[in-house]
Design a protein around this motif. Structure first.
Motif, PDB file in Angstrom:
ATOM      1  N   GLU A  30      17.888 -13.494  -6.274  1.00  0.00           N
ATOM      2  CA  GLU A  30      17.832 -14.197  -4.895  1.00  0.00           C
ATOM      3  C   GLU A  30      17.274 -13.145  -4.033  1.00  0.00           C
ATOM      4  O   GLU A  30      16.460 -13.474  -3.258  1.00  0.00           O
ATOM      5  CB  GLU A  30      18.971 -14.571  -4.663  1.00  0.00           C
ATOM      6  N   ASP A  54      16.050 -17.829 -13.177  1.00  0.00           N
ATOM      7  CA  ASP A  54      16.333 -19.269 -12.776  1.00  0.00           C
ATOM      8  C   ASP A  54      16.611 -18.908 -11.194  1.00  0.00           C
ATOM      9  O   ASP A  54      16.320 -19.648 -10.377  1.00  0.00           O
ATOM     10  CB  ASP A  54      17.515 -19.822 -13.204  1.00  0.00           C
ATOM     11  N   ALA A  55      17.343 -17.756 -10.919  1.00  0.00           N
ATOM     12  CA  ALA A  55      17.535 -17.553  -9.434  1.00  0.00           C
ATOM     13  C   ALA A  55      16.293 -17.266  -8.458  1.00  0.00           C
ATOM     14  O   ALA A  55      16.229 -17.854  -7.500  1.00  0.00           O
ATOM     15  CB  ALA A  55      18.596 -16.330  -9.259  1.00  0.00           C
ATOM     16  N   LEU A  57      13.382 -18.283  -9.175  1.00  0.00           N
ATOM     17  CA  LEU A  57      12.459 -19.609  -9.250  1.00  0.00           C
ATOM     18  C   LEU A  57      13.278 -20.544  -7.977  1.00  0.00           C
ATOM     19  O   LEU A  57      12.562 -21.071  -7.313  1.00  0.00           O
ATOM     20  CB  LEU A  57      12.255 -20.136 -10.461  1.00  0.00           C
ATOM     21  N   ALA A  58      14.560 -20.635  -8.322  1.00  0.00           N
ATOM     22  CA  ALA A  58      15.351 -21.805  -7.345  1.00  0.00           C
ATOM     23  C   ALA A  58      15.173 -21.097  -5.806  1.00  0.00           C
ATOM     24  O   ALA A  58      15.118 -22.126  -4.899  1.00  0.00           O
ATOM     25  CB  ALA A  58      16.876 -21.535  -7.483  1.00  0.00           C
ATOM     26  N   ALA A  59      14.750 -19.904  -5.628  1.00  0.00           N
ATOM     27  CA  ALA A  59      14.476 -19.363  -4.299  1.00  0.00           C
ATOM     28  C   ALA A  59      13.084 -19.389  -3.850  1.00  0.00           C
ATOM     29  O   ALA A  59      12.465 -18.851  -2.843  1.00  0.00           O
ATOM     30  CB  ALA A  59      15.161 -18.163  -4.138  1.00  0.00           C
TER      31      ALA A  59
END
Length: 196
Positions: A30, A54-55, A57-59
């Motif tokens: 993040e 994943d963190a 990409l999610a951000a």
């Protein structure tokens, strides 16, 4: 301050025993995305590797994976990355990851993580690259290793200036600050006779 466009993160392909390890991987992901710093990592979707990617990409951040063909065949690669480079050998993987990165951070991990950390730290010590290397000591995971490295200095196999090249922090945000502020150490690697 050094501009960090991409940081290579080394970490475990398993999640480890403590939930703190995964939480730290997510926090690092993040933070990288929030600061516009791309992630370079080993390309897997499992363990802490998958959590940090994943963190990011999610951000909305950039996540670049580099994976050797034999691991790609085992279907552990992350299929949602910004870029995935498939290479033939582990040596090519590490060289590609280093070439794509401005700095390096090791999160908790096993022998592969340690091997990658020590290799890039050695490259910096020898002057073959001028890139900062950091160790995120999550929940005291690396405390025994840090004590051993200090012992290596006492036993005169490592100069204090070279030991100081490894930036160590328990807080991810503080570690990013240390990496951005890092300056190369021009101290000669080998000890003079009067230093032995």
């Amino acid at each position: 301050m050094r501009k960090l466009s991409r940081i290579c993160v080394y970490c475990g392909s398993s999640a480890g025993a403590s939930p703190a390890y995964r939480a730290a991987a997510v926090q690092v992901g993040e933070l990288l995305a929030a600061r516009g710093i791309g992630l370079v990592y080993g390309g897997g979707h499992v363990g802490l590797m998958g959590a940090v990617a994943d963190a990011v990409l999610a951000a909305g951040g950039e996540a670049i994976g580099v994976i050797p063909h034999f691991l790609n065949q085992r279907e552990i690669e992350h299929r949602g990355l910004t870029e995935l480079h498939v290479v033939e050998t582990m040596h090519e993987r590490k060289a590609k990851m280093a070439a794509l990165s401005d700095a390096f951070i090791a999160l908790p991990g096993g022998i592969g993580t340690l091997e990658e950390l020590f290799e890039v730290w050695t490259w910096t010590q020898l002057g073959s690259q001028e890139k900062p290397v950091g160790l995120l000591d999550v929940a005291g995971y690396y405390r025994p290793l840090i004590a051993f490295l200090d012992h290596v200095v006492v036993e005169r196999f490592l100069k204090p200036g070279h030991r100081a090249m490894l930036q160590v922090e328990s807080d991810a945000e503080a570690l990013l600050g240390l990496l951005a502020a890092w300056r190369p150490n021009v101290e000669h690697k080998w000890m003079a006779p009067d230093e032995r």
